[in-house]
Motif scaffolding. Structure first.
Motif, PDB file in Angstrom:
ATOM      1  N   UNK A 216       0.829  -1.213   0.000  1.00  0.00           N
ATOM      2  CA  UNK A 216       0.000   0.000   0.000  1.00  0.00           C
ATOM      3  C   UNK A 216       0.861   1.260   0.000  1.00  0.00           C
ATOM      4  N   UNK A 217       1.903   1.268   0.839  1.00  0.00           N
ATOM      5  CA  UNK A 217       2.765   2.447   0.912  1.00  0.00           C
ATOM      6  C   UNK A 217       3.516   2.668  -0.394  1.00  0.00           C
ATOM      7  N   UNK A 218       3.976   1.590  -1.014  1.00  0.00           N
ATOM      8  CA  UNK A 218       4.740   1.720  -2.249  1.00  0.00           C
ATOM      9  C   UNK A 218       3.870   2.145  -3.423  1.00  0.00           C
ATOM     10  N   UNK A 219       2.635   1.655  -3.474  1.00  0.00           N
ATOM     11  CA  UNK A 219       1.781   1.929  -4.626  1.00  0.00           C
ATOM     12  C   UNK A 219       0.873   3.148  -4.434  1.00  0.00           C
ATOM     13  N   UNK A 220       0.361   3.325  -3.221  1.00  0.00           N
ATOM     14  CA  UNK A 220      -0.588   4.410  -2.964  1.00  0.00           C
ATOM     15  C   UNK A 220       0.028   5.491  -2.087  1.00  0.00           C
ATOM     16  N   UNK A 221       0.711   5.061  -1.012  1.00  0.00           N
ATOM     17  CA  UNK A 221       1.279   6.030  -0.083  1.00  0.00           C
ATOM     18  C   UNK A 221       2.245   6.994  -0.735  1.00  0.00           C
ATOM     19  N   UNK A 222       3.057   6.492  -1.645  1.00  0.00           N
ATOM     20  CA  UNK A 222       4.021   7.367  -2.320  1.00  0.00           C
ATOM     21  C   UNK A 222       3.322   8.500  -3.072  1.00  0.00           C
ATOM     22  N   UNK A 223       2.210   8.163  -3.750  1.00  0.00           N
ATOM     23  CA  UNK A 223       1.486   9.188  -4.504  1.00  0.00           C
ATOM     24  C   UNK A 223       0.891  10.237  -3.573  1.00  0.00           C
ATOM     25  N   UNK A 224       0.330   9.800  -2.459  1.00  0.00           N
ATOM     26  CA  UNK A 224      -0.232  10.743  -1.500  1.00  0.00           C
ATOM     27  C   UNK A 224       0.857  11.613  -0.885  1.00  0.00           C
ATOM     28  N   UNK A 225       2.001  10.998  -0.583  1.00  0.00           N
ATOM     29  CA  UNK A 225       3.112  11.766  -0.021  1.00  0.00           C
ATOM     30  C   UNK A 225       3.674  12.752  -1.034  1.00  0.00           C
ATOM     31  N   UNK A 226       3.642  12.393  -2.321  1.00  0.00           N
ATOM     32  CA  UNK A 226       4.097  13.301  -3.366  1.00  0.00           C
ATOM     33  C   UNK A 226       3.212  14.545  -3.411  1.00  0.00           C
ATOM     34  N   UNK A 227       1.898  14.362  -3.281  1.00  0.00           N
ATOM     35  CA  UNK A 227       0.994  15.513  -3.260  1.00  0.00           C
ATOM     36  C   UNK A 227       1.277  16.391  -2.047  1.00  0.00           C
ATOM     37  N   UNK A 228       1.569  15.739  -0.928  1.00  0.00           N
ATOM     38  CA  UNK A 228       1.901  16.494   0.279  1.00  0.00           C
ATOM     39  C   UNK A 228       3.193  17.276   0.078  1.00  0.00           C
ATOM     40  N   UNK A 229       4.175  16.635  -0.563  1.00  0.00           N
ATOM     41  CA  UNK A 229       5.464  17.295  -0.783  1.00  0.00           C
ATOM     42  C   UNK A 229       5.345  18.465  -1.736  1.00  0.00           C
ATOM     43  N   UNK A 230       4.430  18.388  -2.692  1.00  0.00           N
ATOM     44  CA  UNK A 230       4.266  19.471  -3.662  1.00  0.00           C
ATOM     45  C   UNK A 230       3.787  20.762  -3.005  1.00  0.00           C
ATOM     46  N   UNK A 231       3.224  20.655  -1.811  1.00  0.00           N
ATOM     47  CA  UNK A 231       2.724  21.840  -1.112  1.00  0.00           C
ATOM     48  C   UNK A 231       3.825  22.571  -0.347  1.00  0.00           C
ATOM     49  N   UNK A 232       5.027  21.998  -0.306  1.00  0.00           N
ATOM     50  CA  UNK A 232       6.140  22.600   0.435  1.00  0.00           C
ATOM     51  C   UNK A 232       7.037  23.365  -0.526  1.00  0.00           C
ATOM     52  N   UNK A 233       7.282  24.612  -0.237  1.00  0.00           N
ATOM     53  CA  UNK A 233       8.147  25.449  -1.073  1.00  0.00           C
ATOM     54  C   UNK A 233       9.602  25.278  -0.645  1.00  0.00           C
ATOM     55  N   UNK A 234      10.514  25.134  -1.615  1.00  0.00           N
ATOM     56  CA  UNK A 234      11.932  24.943  -1.262  1.00  0.00           C
ATOM     57  C   UNK A 234      12.544  26.119  -0.519  1.00  0.00           C
TER      58      UNK A 234
END
Length: 422
Positions: A216-234
């Motif tokens: 689940x983490x490899x297939x779904x969790x990664x995508x959800x975490x990617x969306x979360x990461x996109x909200x963080x400005x460098x």
């Protein structure tokens, strides 16, 4: 003990732990060792091996048995967070770039320790104070094999980074082999913990649940975490809300692994490994790592040290068992990985460097054996022996690696031609 008294003891214990770990860690650095090696030794000195031996009254007053549950919670939370941070450093490109070259080293670093563990376990089971009376021979051998096969991956990565070898063939091969070996050791430990209860119904629930959660983490969790990461400005600091979200995800992931019968550290590591590299990981590490390393890890080292009595190792039977396990550890990891690297075509110096790095156990060993002791797989005698093994192999790693690299550098210098004219 009244609940209010627990905090009184905890604050005093925390102050003593931080002071001793800082002082011994600084001393270790002056002797050319990493800070973490000094903290490992400091944790043992606060237990019955030194403080309890020299000043038993002081040790008992400072760490009464009723307060250890509080220290345990802080230690487990801290080591879970640390494994989450270790997971964020996991890089799949190491596998892709040098997987074939590191395959033989990885196989040797797994196969030989487990072969030696299965060879010596029948004898060790007859030695009192090592394994639980209810443990099966197969589970005991698998646990001991995992304890011998484990590598101090975070320390290995730090040494390679500090020496500027992160992108080199040597550094990439060592990182790849270390990651594969540790992943295999943790998976086998999960199997041992799942099957130790004697009921394969609960074992299959734990193993199946762990696999399902990992998928689940490899297939779904990664995508959800990617969306979360996109909200963080460098270019912006990590917000309090985002930090809270990451801590909630960590606690839920650790709870999931604990609930299905494996261990919280697996949940922390899996969450970290699935985190997308970028600004979110960088900000989380900047925010959490200093406090986790400075405050929480010394708690874990001390909690381990309070259960370590090196005086037990002096008993004749346990002393012989300790010698056999130490020899098996060196042969099963250092020598086996060196030989495999040579057979894979690595130079003599690079093969020696790989063997030296792979032989270190460090914090990863302490985490593994604490899990084994908590689950009732091993007893105090084997726990103390494996703590000693972790300290000895980790102490050897840095000076041995530095010596090999100095010889490697001197061999690489061009030799000035000798003037034969007179």
């Amino acid at each position: 003990m009244p609940t209010a008294q627990l905090s009184v003891f905890f604050f005093l214990q925390a102050a003593v732990i931080l002071l001793v770990c800082r002082l011994v860690g600084r001393l270790a650095q002056r002797l050319g060792q990493p800070q973490v090696v000094g903290e490992m030794i400091a944790g043992v000195t606060l237990g019955p091996s030194l403080l309890g031996w020299l000043f038993p009254g002081v040790q008992a007053a400072l760490f009464p048995a009723q307060t250890l549950d509080t220290l345990y919670v802080f230690a487990q939370f801290g080591v879970g967070l640390y494994m989450f941070l270790v997971g964020t450093e996991f890089r799949s490109d190491h596998f892709r770039s040098r997987f074939r070259g590191a395959f033989s080293v990885s196989v040797a670093g797994i196969a030989v320790p487990f072969a030696l563990a299965f060879l010596i376990t029948p004898w060790l089971l007859d030695v009192p104070g090592l394994f639980s009376a209810t443990v099966r021979q197969s589970d005991a051998a698998l646990f001991l094999g995992a304890a011998i096969a484990i590598t101090a991956f975070p320390m290995l990565a730090r040494i390679i980074h500090e020496r500027g070898l992160a992108g080199s063939p040597l550094g990439t091969l060592a990182l790849t082999a270390g990651a594969v070996d540790d992943a295999a050791a943790w998976c086998i430990l999960a199997v041992v913990l799942a099957s130790f209860g004697g009921s394969w119904d609960s074992a299959w629930v734990a193993i199946g649940g762990g696999i399902a959660y990992a998928v689940f983490m490899l297939l779904v969790g990664r995508r959800l975490l990617r969306r979360l990461a996109d909200a963080v400005r460098p270019d912006a600091p990590l917000s309090a809300t985002m930090l809270a979200v990451m801590l909630i995800l960590f606690c839920l992931s650790a709870w999931m692994m604990d609930a299905i019968g494996i261990h919280a550290v697996f949940g922390g590591f899996l969450l970290g490994a699935c985190m997308p590299k970028g600004a979110l990981v960088d900000r989380v590490r900047e925010t959490l790592q200093p406090f986790v390393v400075v405050f929480f890890l010394p708690m874990f080292f001390t909690f381990s040290g309070l259960k370590t009595d090196l005086g037990l190792v002096m008993a004749p039977q346990l002393l012989l068992a300790a010698a056999v396990i130490l020899v098996a550890s060196f042969a099963g990891k250092g020598l086996a990985c060196w030989a495999a690297a040579r057979l894979a075509g690595e130079s003599p110096r690079d093969a020696q460097a790989i063997g030296a790095l792979m032989n270190a156990r460090g914090l990863m060993e302490l985490i593994l054996i604490n899990i084994g002791l908590q689950a009732g797989v091993i007893e105090q005698g084997l726990f103390s022996i494996l703590v000693l093994m972790a300290i000895v192999t980790t102490l050897m790693a840095t000076p041995l690696f530095n010596w090999i690299m100095r010889r490697r550098a001197s061999d690489a210098r061009p030799v000035r031609p000798v003037d034969a004219s007179g």
